[in-house]
Design an enzyme around this catalytic site. Structure first.
Site, PDB file in Angstrom:
ATOM      1  N   GLU A  29       0.843  -1.192   0.000  1.00 23.15           N
ATOM      2  CA  GLU A  29       0.000   0.000   0.000  1.00 23.15           C
ATOM      3  C   GLU A  29       0.877   1.240   0.000  1.00 23.15           C
ATOM      4  O   GLU A  29       1.759   1.384   0.852  1.00 23.15           O
ATOM      5  CB  GLU A  29      -0.921  -0.028   1.232  1.00 23.15           C
ATOM      6  CG  GLU A  29      -2.013  -1.066   1.082  1.00 23.15           C
ATOM      7  CD  GLU A  29      -2.585  -1.536   2.411  1.00 23.15           C
ATOM      8  OE1 GLU A  29      -2.720  -0.724   3.337  1.00 23.15           O
ATOM      9  OE2 GLU A  29      -2.905  -2.749   2.514  1.00 23.15           O
ATOM     10  N   SER A  57      -6.283  -4.441   0.655  1.00 26.47           N
ATOM     11  CA  SER A  57      -6.795  -5.816   0.524  1.00 26.47           C
ATOM     12  C   SER A  57      -5.654  -6.765   0.836  1.00 26.47           C
ATOM     13  O   SER A  57      -5.163  -7.490  -0.026  1.00 26.47           O
ATOM     14  CB  SER A  57      -7.282  -6.066  -0.918  1.00 26.47           C
ATOM     15  OG  SER A  57      -8.190  -5.079  -1.344  1.00 26.47           O
ATOM     16  N   GLU A  58      -5.199  -6.744   2.089  1.00 24.05           N
ATOM     17  CA  GLU A  58      -3.986  -7.502   2.430  1.00 24.05           C
ATOM     18  C   GLU A  58      -4.148  -8.996   2.203  1.00 24.05           C
ATOM     19  O   GLU A  58      -3.197  -9.670   1.799  1.00 24.05           O
ATOM     20  CB  GLU A  58      -3.579  -7.236   3.877  1.00 24.05           C
ATOM     21  CG  GLU A  58      -3.047  -5.825   4.143  1.00 24.05           C
ATOM     22  CD  GLU A  58      -4.127  -4.818   4.484  1.00 24.05           C
ATOM     23  OE1 GLU A  58      -5.327  -5.198   4.493  1.00 24.05           O
ATOM     24  OE2 GLU A  58      -3.793  -3.646   4.750  1.00 24.05           O
ATOM     25  N   PHE A  81       2.176  -2.269   8.799  1.00 24.07           N
ATOM     26  CA  PHE A  81       2.385  -2.508  10.226  1.00 24.07           C
ATOM     27  C   PHE A  81       2.165  -3.996  10.496  1.00 24.07           C
ATOM     28  O   PHE A  81       1.205  -4.577   9.980  1.00 24.07           O
ATOM     29  CB  PHE A  81       1.402  -1.690  11.069  1.00 24.07           C
ATOM     30  CG  PHE A  81       1.638  -0.206  11.024  1.00 24.07           C
ATOM     31  CD1 PHE A  81       2.318   0.442  12.055  1.00 24.07           C
ATOM     32  CD2 PHE A  81       1.192   0.560   9.957  1.00 24.07           C
ATOM     33  CE1 PHE A  81       2.544   1.811  12.013  1.00 24.07           C
ATOM     34  CE2 PHE A  81       1.413   1.935   9.903  1.00 24.07           C
ATOM     35  CZ  PHE A  81       2.098   2.561  10.945  1.00 24.07           C
ATOM     36  N   ILE A  85      -1.271  -7.995  10.351  1.00 24.67           N
ATOM     37  CA  ILE A  85      -1.099  -9.378   9.919  1.00 24.67           C
ATOM     38  C   ILE A  85      -2.382 -10.180  10.102  1.00 24.67           C
ATOM     39  O   ILE A  85      -2.630 -11.152   9.378  1.00 24.67           O
ATOM     40  CB  ILE A  85       0.079 -10.042  10.690  1.00 24.67           C
ATOM     41  CG1 ILE A  85       0.589 -11.270   9.935  1.00 24.67           C
ATOM     42  CG2 ILE A  85      -0.299 -10.412  12.118  1.00 24.67           C
ATOM     43  CD1 ILE A  85       1.385 -10.941   8.716  1.00 24.67           C
ATOM     44  N   HIS A 127      -1.081  -0.388  16.247  1.00 27.77           N
ATOM     45  CA  HIS A 127      -0.001   0.042  15.340  1.00 27.77           C
ATOM     46  C   HIS A 127       1.354   0.018  16.051  1.00 27.77           C
ATOM     47  O   HIS A 127       2.246   0.791  15.696  1.00 27.77           O
ATOM     48  CB  HIS A 127      -0.237   1.467  14.829  1.00 27.77           C
ATOM     49  CG  HIS A 127      -1.315   1.602  13.793  1.00 27.77           C
ATOM     50  ND1 HIS A 127      -2.650   1.495  14.086  1.00 27.77           N
ATOM     51  CD2 HIS A 127      -1.256   1.840  12.455  1.00 27.77           C
ATOM     52  CE1 HIS A 127      -3.367   1.675  12.972  1.00 27.77           C
ATOM     53  NE2 HIS A 127      -2.529   1.889  11.976  1.00 27.77           N
TER      54      HIS A 127
HETATM   55  C1  LIG Z   1      -5.686  -3.415   7.627  1.00 33.78           C
HETATM   56  C2  LIG Z   1      -5.078  -2.085   7.444  1.00 33.78           C
HETATM   57  N1  LIG Z   1      -4.387  -1.839   6.306  1.00 33.78           N
HETATM   58  C3  LIG Z   1      -3.810  -0.641   6.119  1.00 33.78           C
HETATM   59  C4  LIG Z   1      -3.907   0.343   7.064  1.00 33.78           C
HETATM   60  C5  LIG Z   1      -3.210   1.667   6.875  1.00 33.78           C
HETATM   61  N2  LIG Z   1      -4.198   2.694   6.545  1.00 33.78           N
HETATM   62  C6  LIG Z   1      -4.712   3.483   7.497  1.00 33.78           C
HETATM   63  S1  LIG Z   1      -5.874   4.505   6.890  1.00 33.78           S
HETATM   64  C7  LIG Z   1      -5.671   3.902   5.351  1.00 33.78           C
HETATM   65  C8  LIG Z   1      -6.488   4.447   4.230  1.00 33.78           C
HETATM   66  C9  LIG Z   1      -7.928   4.208   4.421  1.00 33.78           C
HETATM   67  O1  LIG Z   1      -8.624   4.686   3.335  1.00 33.78           O
HETATM   68  P1  LIG Z   1     -10.184   4.869   3.378  1.00 33.78           P
HETATM   69  O2  LIG Z   1     -10.820   3.614   3.834  1.00 33.78           O
HETATM   70  O3  LIG Z   1     -10.597   5.403   2.069  1.00 33.78           O
HETATM   71  O4  LIG Z   1     -10.425   5.933   4.534  1.00 33.78           O
HETATM   72  P2  LIG Z   1      -9.968   7.472   4.557  1.00 33.78           P
HETATM   73  O5  LIG Z   1      -8.618   7.502   5.177  1.00 33.78           O
HETATM   74  O6  LIG Z   1      -9.978   7.985   3.194  1.00 33.78           O
HETATM   75  O7  LIG Z   1     -10.969   8.117   5.443  1.00 33.78           O
HETATM   76  C10 LIG Z   1      -4.708   2.921   5.310  1.00 33.78           C
HETATM   77  C11 LIG Z   1      -4.272   2.201   4.103  1.00 33.78           C
HETATM   78  C12 LIG Z   1      -4.614   0.040   8.248  1.00 33.78           C
HETATM   79  N3  LIG Z   1      -4.712   0.921   9.242  1.00 33.78           N
HETATM   80  N4  LIG Z   1      -5.198  -1.166   8.396  1.00 33.78           N
END
Ligand SMILES: Cc1ncc(C[n+]2csc(CCOP(=O)(O)OP(=O)(O)O)c2C)c(N)n1
Ligand SMILES: [Mg+2]
Lengths: 330, 324
Positions: A29, A57-58, A81, A85, A127
């Site tokens: 990501e 989409s891990e 992070f 997992i 985290h």
């Molecule tokens: C399972 C997981 N994967 C990745 C992340 C890192 N992460 C935190 S916010 C985010 C983006 C989320 O996007 P969206 O659902 O569109 O929400 P927005 O931040 O735009 O409100 C990511 C990839 C996470 N916290 N948890």
């Protein structure tokens, strides 16, 4: 040797391997922008076909990395992070770790999963975890936990060239730490501990950020006349048991400092190793220094209290050296 | 007044939006002053979705939200002072300083938890819907979801589970076009998130989430259906994230004109204001007084948080498991 940060050292190793092997691709990501502060710049050098931003989409992209590794690629996949997992654990636990064995050796998985571990960033319970012990408990996985830029560089080179899946746990608080890194790419064998500092009185085994806490502690212990040896195994699987046992056989005393789990973690694992294989050498009961068995709290005051550190080592070492079955000073 | 909303309703919608705006601006100022530990994710620009949906929620309805959940919490009735204290890591925070911005929770107001694992809150909402039905309670559940989160397997599975069992659950997808720095379009196989959701067997509307009247109307329809026991529903609301992914994000991945244009044309507060003034439904002085009161409330919340103590050390070991 040039000085660089751990983040730069990891990026340099990725760059080297991508330049030298076209089968290496980077998935994760925001890896193009380098959201974790490591991979930015790689897309400019190796192109968007090899540095690929993934949807959130891990389960899919880490599972896909397993499939791609089985069919000719050498993927390096980033899980931002280690805490995440849980979302893709089947790909790790039942696919990545077992495919070679279950297929009777037909399938090989040259695959690296890079992820961050570690508390201290005020990032709270989801985290901040250090989960290297979790990967260690799964047969079929290798797992490395570098403490310095040079080790991060050399271990990642070895991990990418390794024919088996390797999980690289990078401590996020160490990313800005600086150190010399060899100019020429020199892979570091995954099964070789590093003696950070020699000493005759006490063995301290530590990983990642705790290596630096141990280094801070031994300087002060030396002023009290205690010469502690620090061993950084660098990998949890394979584990350089020989180096640990040899050290404890010399010193007779063991402290394991680990930021991972208080129960069923690397501290317990290494104490079990030493207790079963070097019992006669022990002059005092081994000591485990870990966080308490709780989630990582958010508030700075609580997180600071949660994290083990040099103070705990300094408080423990003199007692360990004074007590024990032979008594007396170290 | 307008057809469906009384003057009191309009005032309520405005009050919620300006309270969220003022809260987020206060958190932003605190973060810039270095007083917020860790990262915070602000919902500036997305206030209308939180306010419009929550307008139709009752206190005992249960919501689960995301890392960008301050607005949802405020709209659900969570005390802003307790939230601010939590975000600053203080003992009197709503979670005692254990959780922080990403884990705001308030059981009394039906906020089960915000979540740091993207997509993980959706199954929890489905579970809250299941318990409502099993226990014969009238409450419904709401899962707040981002466009990025809508690509998570856990979200797909939750949509199916809710639809298969006709559970009283609302899924609100706030599509701000980005997941962190990645544009939605570059990692999503369809532009039509609502159609994708309909494929799971539940109705989904697609609206402009910066228009609170559109949000309120969509939520009214969806929630009425859910309360009637007809099963889950979804709303996909297009919004613009005015701030970075997190406070401090330099946003080099995003044309700066994008936010400037959105602030001119798609600010939910200005749009509401223009509409109600033009229609003569509310007067400017009343709107301004409510906005000023919201700013005062949030400034006081921040002041209170500054003075509050850190959590005491003995709380570290508390609430892991076992005895209370
Ligand atoms: C399972 C997981 N994967 C990745 C992340 C890192 N992460 C935190 S916010 C985010 C983006 C989320 O996007 P969206 O659902 O569109 O929400 P927005 O931040 O735009 O409100 C990511 C990839 C996470 N916290 N948890
Ligand atoms: Mg988004």
């Amino acid at each position: 040797m040039p000085e660089m940060t751990m983040a730069e050292a990891i990026a340099a190793a990725l760059d080297t391997e991508m330049a030298h092997d076209p089968h290496v691709i980077l998935l994760g990501e925001d890896v193009r922008a380098g959201a974790m502060g490591v991979t930015d710049g790689l897309v400019a050098r190796h192109g968007p076909d090899r540095v690929i931003d993934m949807p959130i989409s891990e389960a899919a992209f880490i599972g896909a990395a397993v499939g791609a590794a089985a069919t000719g690629l050498r993927p390096v996949v980033e899980l931002m992070f280690a805490d995440f997992i849980g979302v893709c654990f089947d790909a790790v636990l039942n696919q990545m770790a077992k495919l070679r064995y279950m297929t009777g050796g037909q399938v090989r998985l040259p695959l690296v999963l890079r992820t961050t571990i570690g508390a201290g960033d005020r990032a709270a319970a989801q985290h901040s975890q250090s989960l290297h012990h979790l990967f260690t408990s799964i047969p079929g996985l290798k797992c490395v936990v570098p403490a310095t830029p040079a080790d991060a560089h050399g271990l990642l080179l070895a991990a990418i060239r390794d024919p088996d899946p390797v999980i690289v746990c990078e401590h996020k608080m160490l990313y800005p730490s600086r150190g010399a890194v060899p100019e020429a790419p020199e892979p570091i064998p995954l099964d070789e501990a590093r003696t950070v500092r020699p000493g005759r009185d006490l063995t301290i085994v530590a990983y990642a950020a705790m290596v630096h806490q141990a280094e801070a502690a031994v300087v002060r212990l030396a002023a009290e006349g205690i010469e502690a040896e620090i061993i950084d195994p660098r990998a949890t699987a394979p584990l350089d048991a020989t180096a640990i046992l040899a050290s404890v056989k010399r010193t007779g005393r063991l402290i394991v400092v680990d930021e991972g789990a208080a129960r069923c973690g690397m501290a317990a694992d290494i104490v079990a190793l030493v207790s079963t294989r070097a019992f006669d050498a022990l002059k005092a009961p081994p000591v485990m220094i870990t966080p308490p068995h709780t989630p990582v709290p958010f508030a700075p005051a609580l997180e600071d209290a949660w994290l083990p550190g040099a103070d705990a080592i300094i408080a423990t070492a003199p007692r360990l050296c004074a007590g024990g079955k032979e008594g007396g000073a170290c | 007044m307008n057809d469906t909303l009384a003057q009191e309703d309009l005032l309520g919608l405005w009050r919620t939006m300006v309270r969220i705006r003022a809260f987020e601006e206060c958190v932003q100022a605190e973060a810039r002053a270095g007083r917020v530990p860790g990262h915070v994710h602000l919902s500036l620009g997305q206030e209308a979705v939180a306010a419009g949906v929550s307008f139709h929620l009752e206190r005992d309805d249960v919501i689960t939200t995301t890392h960008r959940g301050h607005g949802h919490a405020i709209a659900k009735g969570v005390d802003a002072t307790a939230m601010m204290a939590e975000i600053l890591g203080r003992a009197n925070g709503c979670c005692g300083g254990k959780g922080g911005s990403m884990h705001i929770a308030d059981a009394e107001h039906g906020l089960l938890s915000a979540n740091g694992i993207v997509g993980a809150n959706a199954p929890l909402a489905v579970g809250a819907a299941l318990s409502a039905r099993q226990l014969g309670e009238r409450r419904i559940a709401v899962a707040w979801i981002g466009d990025g989160a809508s690509n998570q397997g856990a979200v797909f599975e939750s949509l199916n589970l809710a639809a298969a069992f006709a559970l009283p659950c609302l899924f609100v997808i706030e599509d701000n076009g980005y997941g962190e720095y990645t544009p939605r379009a570059s990692v999503t196989g369809t532009d039509d998130l609502a159609a994708r959701i309909r494929g799971f067997g539940l109705p989904a509307s697609h609206i402009d989430g910066s228009d609170i009247f559109a949000v309120e109307a969509a939520a009214r329809t969806a929630i009425a259906r859910i309360r009637e026991g007809e099963g889950p529903a979804a709303i996909v609301a297009e919004v613009v994230r005015f701030s970075g992914h997190f406070e401090g994000d330099t946003q080099t991945y995003r044309p700066s004109e994008e936010v400037a244009a959105a602030r001119r044309e798609r600010d939910p507060l200005s749009r509401f204001r223009r509409r109600v003034l033009e229609a003569g439904w509310l007067d400017a002085a009343t709107l301004d007084a409510i906005a000023a009161a919201a700013r005062n409330e949030m400034a006081a919340a921040a002041m209170a948080a500054h003075e509050a103590p850190s959590p005491p050390a003995e709380t570290l070991l508390r609430d892991v498991s076992g005895e209370v």
